[in-house]
Design a protein around this motif. Structure first.
Motif, PDB file in Angstrom:
ATOM      1  N   ARG A 428      62.716 -31.687  58.537  1.00 42.51           N
ATOM      2  CA  ARG A 428      63.101 -33.011  57.576  1.00 42.51           C
ATOM      3  C   ARG A 428      64.360 -33.339  57.475  1.00 42.51           C
ATOM      4  NH1 ARG A 428      62.268 -35.542  52.502  1.00 42.51           N
ATOM      5  NH2 ARG A 428      63.891 -35.309  51.033  1.00 42.51           N
ATOM      6  N   ALA A 429      65.251 -32.194  57.566  1.00 44.17           N
ATOM      7  CA  ALA A 429      66.787 -32.317  57.584  1.00 44.17           C
ATOM      8  C   ALA A 429      67.151 -33.163  58.785  1.00 44.17           C
ATOM      9  CB  ALA A 429      67.397 -31.005  57.450  1.00 44.17           C
ATOM     10  N   SER A 430      66.729 -32.902  60.035  1.00 49.48           N
ATOM     11  CA  SER A 430      66.984 -33.682  61.223  1.00 49.48           C
ATOM     12  C   SER A 430      66.419 -34.827  61.441  1.00 49.48           C
ATOM     13  CB  SER A 430      66.208 -32.726  62.554  1.00 49.48           C
ATOM     14  OG  SER A 430      66.537 -31.666  62.768  1.00 49.48           O
ATOM     15  N   MET A 445      69.265 -28.607  52.223  1.00 49.38           N
ATOM     16  CA  MET A 445      69.647 -27.422  52.726  1.00 49.38           C
ATOM     17  C   MET A 445      70.431 -26.453  51.813  1.00 49.38           C
ATOM     18  SD  MET A 445      68.611 -27.100  55.838  1.00 49.38           S
ATOM     19  CE  MET A 445      67.158 -28.084  55.133  1.00 49.38           C
ATOM     20  N   SER A 446      71.220 -27.004  50.836  1.00 45.84           N
ATOM     21  CA  SER A 446      71.920 -26.074  49.873  1.00 45.84           C
ATOM     22  C   SER A 446      70.767 -25.513  49.158  1.00 45.84           C
ATOM     23  CB  SER A 446      72.638 -27.320  48.607  1.00 45.84           C
ATOM     24  OG  SER A 446      73.650 -27.943  49.644  1.00 45.84           O
ATOM     25  N   ILE A 458      68.999 -21.484  58.918  1.00 47.26           N
ATOM     26  CA  ILE A 458      69.471 -22.373  57.659  1.00 47.26           C
ATOM     27  C   ILE A 458      70.895 -22.560  57.197  1.00 47.26           C
ATOM     28  CG2 ILE A 458      69.211 -22.411  55.088  1.00 47.26           C
ATOM     29  CD1 ILE A 458      66.534 -22.727  56.726  1.00 47.26           C
ATOM     30  N   LYS A 459      71.644 -21.332  57.732  1.00 49.43           N
ATOM     31  CA  LYS A 459      73.201 -21.557  57.706  1.00 49.43           C
ATOM     32  C   LYS A 459      73.527 -22.419  58.492  1.00 49.43           C
ATOM     33  CE  LYS A 459      74.387 -17.122  56.248  1.00 49.43           C
ATOM     34  NZ  LYS A 459      75.135 -15.800  56.769  1.00 49.43           N
ATOM     35  N   HIS A 460      73.080 -22.730  59.761  1.00 46.06           N
ATOM     36  CA  HIS A 460      73.589 -23.775  60.802  1.00 46.06           C
ATOM     37  C   HIS A 460      73.399 -25.101  60.337  1.00 46.06           C
ATOM     38  CE1 HIS A 460      74.272 -25.648  64.535  1.00 46.06           C
ATOM     39  NE2 HIS A 460      73.047 -26.200  64.621  1.00 46.06           N
ATOM     40  N   ALA A 461      71.923 -25.291  59.812  1.00 43.89           N
ATOM     41  CA  ALA A 461      71.479 -26.612  59.276  1.00 43.89           C
ATOM     42  C   ALA A 461      72.474 -26.915  58.097  1.00 43.89           C
ATOM     43  CB  ALA A 461      70.105 -26.570  58.983  1.00 43.89           C
ATOM     44  N   TYR A 462      72.570 -26.107  57.198  1.00 44.13           N
ATOM     45  CA  TYR A 462      73.640 -26.153  56.090  1.00 44.13           C
ATOM     46  C   TYR A 462      74.967 -26.928  56.699  1.00 44.13           C
ATOM     47  CZ  TYR A 462      76.646 -25.709  52.210  1.00 44.13           C
ATOM     48  OH  TYR A 462      77.712 -25.900  51.259  1.00 44.13           O
ATOM     49  N   PHE A 467      78.588 -31.076  57.277  1.00 43.43           N
ATOM     50  CA  PHE A 467      79.770 -31.723  58.378  1.00 43.43           C
ATOM     51  C   PHE A 467      79.538 -33.355  58.235  1.00 43.43           C
ATOM     52  CE2 PHE A 467      80.447 -33.708  62.654  1.00 43.43           C
ATOM     53  CZ  PHE A 467      81.911 -33.176  62.773  1.00 43.43           C
ATOM     54  N   GLU A 468      78.192 -33.684  58.423  1.00 46.35           N
ATOM     55  CA  GLU A 468      77.718 -35.070  58.491  1.00 46.35           C
ATOM     56  C   GLU A 468      78.246 -35.963  57.170  1.00 46.35           C
ATOM     57  OE1 GLU A 468      76.777 -36.696  61.092  1.00 46.35           O
ATOM     58  OE2 GLU A 468      76.222 -35.068  62.549  1.00 46.35           O
ATOM     59  N   VAL A 469      77.771 -35.123  56.098  1.00 46.24           N
ATOM     60  CA  VAL A 469      78.346 -35.716  54.873  1.00 46.24           C
ATOM     61  C   VAL A 469      79.781 -36.041  54.667  1.00 46.24           C
ATOM     62  CG1 VAL A 469      78.468 -35.328  52.341  1.00 46.24           C
ATOM     63  CG2 VAL A 469      76.314 -35.089  53.380  1.00 46.24           C
TER      64      VAL A 469
END
Length: 574
Positions: A428-430, A445-446, A458-462, A467-469
């Motif tokens: 979903r995050a991707s 992710m938070s 999960i850490k990487h996805a967070y 970064f994107e935000v």
């Protein structure tokens, strides 16, 4: 009720006094010790505490925790008590020995034997009395032996009822039913025997037979009336539960079957409760319940079938097939189990095919096979299998760039999982990133990081979402300078001078305070644009997506590394 003191004639009076239960004023039977070191019969103190008297009967001290058996609380006192010299409690028996040997003497097949080899005449009442004491002390196996010895001397209805009561305590309702039937054959009007029969039938799950047995009694005493009321309530709950199950209202069915299972320990009640739990997707509870049934009855076909369905809904296909096969070995003609076995094979083939197709990058085929598995399984919303299949299809749709459908499938998977469905949440995050919805991905992710704080994925996805935000919130430095992203440093400096003339705060009238403040902020951004875009290292980081704060952190890290490099004596340093 303890051991009669008059049978302790050979013991020292002061010695015995330490082991007298103050509740029944007899020598303690199955003794337990309180926190204040006083000793009581286990049956007596249980009744005392059952009256909410949570104080010691001897000294009135509060009792905060469960009483310990004397053997554990004071092994020495236990041995001393066992050495007390006593006589046999049965009249006419000349046996004398230690208190610890009374139970062995009473239950021995060689004691109280008549000339015919059975129990001696006149001992039936005494043996029954001793059996009742053992029953009260919860020494059920000894009680069964004593009741049986009493029956060998006299086949009395009340003795059969007593033994039946103990069979129920031992979880043997079939034996209790046999004793109750035998007692009623001797005395058809024996109310305790009718009560025992009904309770045995309830534990066997034969509620309709229990109702018929009660209906056969024209006039019921108070005890039978209470039993009839409880049986009627169980019958009503069972009928309502089955109706709710047929309607697909599994939550109501589970609640009602729980009432039935509490009133009847029969396997069928437990299995119906397990089926209702499966209807709600609660596979783990159903598996534990069927395990308990199979421990008691390893040939229970229905338990294997329910267990197989539970493993299927948990996505454990091999275990599902193993249990369904065992159910079919026990009953090859059971149509529902045959259907469940075929369904399990079809779902497994489609699910494994979808996984293989996705691995080989045949994502369209993976979506088709996952859809087939979802449709065939028709699993409850909260079943792990359903979450697993939706997560699989969401991952395939992500690779096909069908982001809307991917998000729908991921939401189904996450909702259907008792614990957060990690793979679906990452998918979903991707998809959210691909749609530019970075803040939603960061929020997801938070929350997930709080559950899986040490999970590297999960850490990487967070960090990616964060970064994107931050990248999304950056100002457009190239747009501010009105130059393309490939502009040279000279072009950027020229553009800066032109824009500085246009945006200088002095061009805003002093009376326009808000405009002045905005112009100053804009002019400051312009200076940052010049600083970053004319520095090769900083411009590279900016083009990679880092914001001003992250760029400063990396510049400082590079400077620290350079200083340490020099301090270590490299690059000609002395």
């Amino acid at each position: 009720m303890g051991f009669p003191l008059e049978l302790c004639a050979e013991a020292d009076e002061n010695h015995v006094a330490e082991f007298i239960c103050v509740i029944c004023t007899s020598l303690v039977e199955s003794p337990v010790a309180s926190e204040c070191s006083h000793i009581f019969c286990v049956g007596c103190i249980d009744q005392w505490l059952g009256r909410q008297e949570h104080r010691c009967p001897t000294c009135a001290a509060p009792i905060h925790r469960a009483l310990q058996p004397l053997q554990q609380a004071s092994p020495l006192a236990w041995r001393v008590l066992g050495r007390v010299r006593v006589r046999c409690p049965l009249a006419g028996c000349a046996w004398r020995g230690e208190y610890s040997e009374v139970g062995s003497h009473l239950t021995s097949s060689e004691s109280h034997v008549g000339s015919s080899g059975g129990a001696a005449p006149g001992t039936a009442a005494g043996l029954r009395e001793q059996a009742e004491l053992k029953e009260e002390a919860r020494h059920f196996k000894e009680a069964i032996t004593l009741y049986s010895k009493s029956l060998a001397a006299e086949h009395a209805p009340l003795t059969l009822v007593g033994r039946g009561r103990v069979w129920l305590q031992l979880g043997q309702p079939q034996q209790a039913h046999a004793d109750a039937s035998a007692a009623l054959a001797l005395d058809g009007g024996c109310a305790p025997a009718t009560s025992l029969l009904v309770r045995a039938l309830v534990q066997l799950g034969r509620l309709d037979d229990a109702v018929r047995a009660l209906d056969a009694v024209p006039v019921k005493d108070e005890a039978l009336a209470r039993i009839e009321e409880s049986v009627d309530a169980l019958v009503a709950a069972d009928r309502a539960a089955r109706d709710a199950y047929e309607r697909g209202d599994f939550e109501s069915a589970r609640r009602l079957f729980s009432v039935v299972a509490e009133g009847s320990s029969c396997h069928s009640a437990q299995l119906w409760l397990a089926r209702a739990e499966l209807g709600m997707g609660q596979c783990d509870q159903a598996i534990r319940r069927t395990r308990d049934v199979l421990r008691d009855d390893p040939t229970n076909c229905a338990a294997f079938a329910v267990r197989g369905n539970a493993y299927l809904l948990r996505g454990e296909f091999d275990q599902a097939w193993k249990n369904l096969q065992q159910a079919l070995r026990l009953d090859p003609d059971d149509a529902p189990t045959q259907h469940a076995a075929k369904k399990a094979r079809k779902v497994q083939k489609a699910a494994e095919g979808a996984k293989a197709a996705a691995f080989e990058r045949r994502f369209d085929e993976a979506v088709q096979l996952a859809s087939l598995a979802i449709e065939t399984a028709d699993a409850p919303v909260r079943a792990p299998l359903r979450a697993m299949l939706y997560a699989e299809r969401a991952a395939a749709r992500l690779r096909l760039k069908d982001f809307k459908s991917c998000l729908e499938d991921a939401a189904q998977a996450i909702y259907g999982s008792d614990n957060e469905c990690k793979s679906a949440a990452l998918t979903r995050a991707s998809a959210l990133h691909a749609l530019g919805r970075h803040e939603e991905a960061l929020a997801d992710m938070s929350a997930l990081l709080r559950l899986y704080e040490n999970d590297p994925q999960i850490k990487h996805a967070y960090h990616r979402a964060n970064f994107e935000v931050r990248k999304m919130r950056r100002p457009d430095l190239y747009g501010l300078l009105r130059v393309p992203s490939v502009a040279s440093a000279v072009e950027i400096k020229t553009a800066y001078r032109q824009r500085a003339l246009e945006l200088h705060p002095d061009k805003v009238p002093p009376s326009d305070l808000d405009g002045k403040k905005q112009a100053e902020a804009r002019f400051k951004e312009l200076g940052e644009a010049l600083e970053i875009l004319t520095d090769e290292f900083k411009r590279k980081l900016w083009d990679e997506g880092y914001d001003r704060e992250a760029i400063d952190e990396r510049v400082q890290a590079a400077q620290r590394a350079a200083r340490e490099h020099t301090r270590d004596g490299c690059c000609g340093a002395h």
